[in-house]
Motif scaffolding. Sequence first.
Motif, PDB file in Angstrom:
ATOM      1  N   SER A   1       0.845  -1.183   0.000  1.00  0.00           N
ATOM      2  CA  SER A   1       0.000   0.000   0.000  1.00  0.00           C
ATOM      3  C   SER A   1       0.886   1.241   0.000  1.00  0.00           C
ATOM      4  N   ALA A   2       0.443   2.280  -0.681  1.00  0.00           N
ATOM      5  CA  ALA A   2       1.258   3.480  -0.834  1.00  0.00           C
ATOM      6  C   ALA A   2       1.550   4.139   0.509  1.00  0.00           C
ATOM      7  N   ALA A   3       0.545   4.267   1.365  1.00  0.00           N
ATOM      8  CA  ALA A   3       0.739   4.953   2.643  1.00  0.00           C
ATOM      9  C   ALA A   3       1.697   4.192   3.551  1.00  0.00           C
ATOM     10  N   LEU A   4       1.540   2.868   3.623  1.00  0.00           N
ATOM     11  CA  LEU A   4       2.421   2.073   4.471  1.00  0.00           C
ATOM     12  C   LEU A   4       3.843   2.076   3.915  1.00  0.00           C
ATOM     13  N   LEU A   5       3.982   1.937   2.599  1.00  0.00           N
ATOM     14  CA  LEU A   5       5.309   1.975   1.983  1.00  0.00           C
ATOM     15  C   LEU A   5       5.982   3.314   2.241  1.00  0.00           C
ATOM     16  N   ALA A   6       5.227   4.404   2.125  1.00  0.00           N
ATOM     17  CA  ALA A   6       5.797   5.730   2.385  1.00  0.00           C
ATOM     18  C   ALA A   6       6.277   5.844   3.825  1.00  0.00           C
ATOM     19  N   LYS A   7       5.504   5.314   4.757  1.00  0.00           N
ATOM     20  CA  LYS A   7       5.890   5.370   6.173  1.00  0.00           C
ATOM     21  C   LYS A   7       7.121   4.502   6.442  1.00  0.00           C
ATOM     22  N   GLN A   8       7.141   3.289   5.871  1.00  0.00           N
ATOM     23  CA  GLN A   8       8.291   2.401   6.057  1.00  0.00           C
ATOM     24  C   GLN A   8       9.562   3.032   5.480  1.00  0.00           C
ATOM     25  N   ALA A   9       9.448   3.594   4.281  1.00  0.00           N
ATOM     26  CA  ALA A   9      10.613   4.199   3.634  1.00  0.00           C
ATOM     27  C   ALA A   9      11.101   5.417   4.417  1.00  0.00           C
ATOM     28  N   ALA A  10      10.173   6.254   4.875  1.00  0.00           N
ATOM     29  CA  ALA A  10      10.565   7.430   5.651  1.00  0.00           C
ATOM     30  C   ALA A  10      11.221   7.006   6.960  1.00  0.00           C
ATOM     31  N   SER A  11      10.709   5.958   7.580  1.00  0.00           N
ATOM     32  CA  SER A  11      11.295   5.450   8.825  1.00  0.00           C
ATOM     33  C   SER A  11      12.722   4.955   8.582  1.00  0.00           C
ATOM     34  N   LEU A  12      12.900   4.167   7.515  1.00  0.00           N
ATOM     35  CA  LEU A  12      14.220   3.636   7.198  1.00  0.00           C
ATOM     36  C   LEU A  12      15.192   4.747   6.831  1.00  0.00           C
ATOM     37  N   ASP A  13      14.696   5.750   6.106  1.00  0.00           N
ATOM     38  CA  ASP A  13      15.547   6.880   5.755  1.00  0.00           C
ATOM     39  C   ASP A  13      15.994   7.626   7.007  1.00  0.00           C
TER      40      ASP A  13
END
Length: 284
Positions: free
Chosen positions: A74-86
């Motif tokens: 999902s776009a929202a979850l992927l965005a959150k995961q990527a921002a967290s990892l970044d």
Amino acid sequence: MKIGIGLPANIPGFQGNLLIEWAKKADAGPFSSLGIIDRLVYDNYEPLIAFAAAAGATQRIRLTTSVLLAPLRSAALLAKQAASLDAISGGRLTLGMGVGVREDDFQAASVPYHSRGKIFNEQLATMQRIWSGERLSDAVGPIGPTPTQSGGPEILIGGRAPAAIQRLATWGNGFISGGGGPQGANEGFRMAERVWSEAGRPGKPRLVGCTYIALGPDALTRGGNNIRNYYGAWGDMIARSLPTTLEAIKGIIQAYSDIGADELILWPTTTDLAQIDQLVDMLG
């Protein structure tokens, strides 16, 4: 041209403790990026989870998905995961993303296979909005955390089809070529540059290539078997042409440099840690 190294987390039996050792050795070497590839219906580590572990074990090396199959998430979850990892990695995440070609991955994720391109386009817009700190919608507020990199992680668009590369007209910082050797990469690079220029985007796209290698005892057989296991019948062509000497790898590096690659990620096809030392010695 920068040289990255793949994390062989797609090889069945690759263990968590080896992931940490591999990441640490790569981080201590001259490598620019640690790469990882993505499948769902396979015995591999999920890329963002693997990179969370690698981020904690490293200090400077970039973490590059090459590529992540974005429409499976999902776009929202992927965005959150990527921002967290970044944020966790101090701004070291590069998201190479594409749509993939294996229908069983989409069946497992309950995502319509023939809509994956449209879904990806919508995801790119949604993730950009999230990383910019905007509300998701009138009914849904902002989604954090704030990425360390302004505007979100670097994005590289993957895919061979013209429709895939056309996404660079609007989205992404560059193009990543996942296969086809230097000749296939050159075709993708030139198309990416044309799309970028015709869209009036400033500067030039970052161009990244990936190539499989095999080093160590019985490397051609062992590496070839792993390639065939991962790709099936299509992998036989890759397996037969695996470079198994440092001289052959030097030749491939030069070929990618000649076509203007900004970075080349070398993908080991076995899990022998000694390969990293051999590549470090070769790179000087």
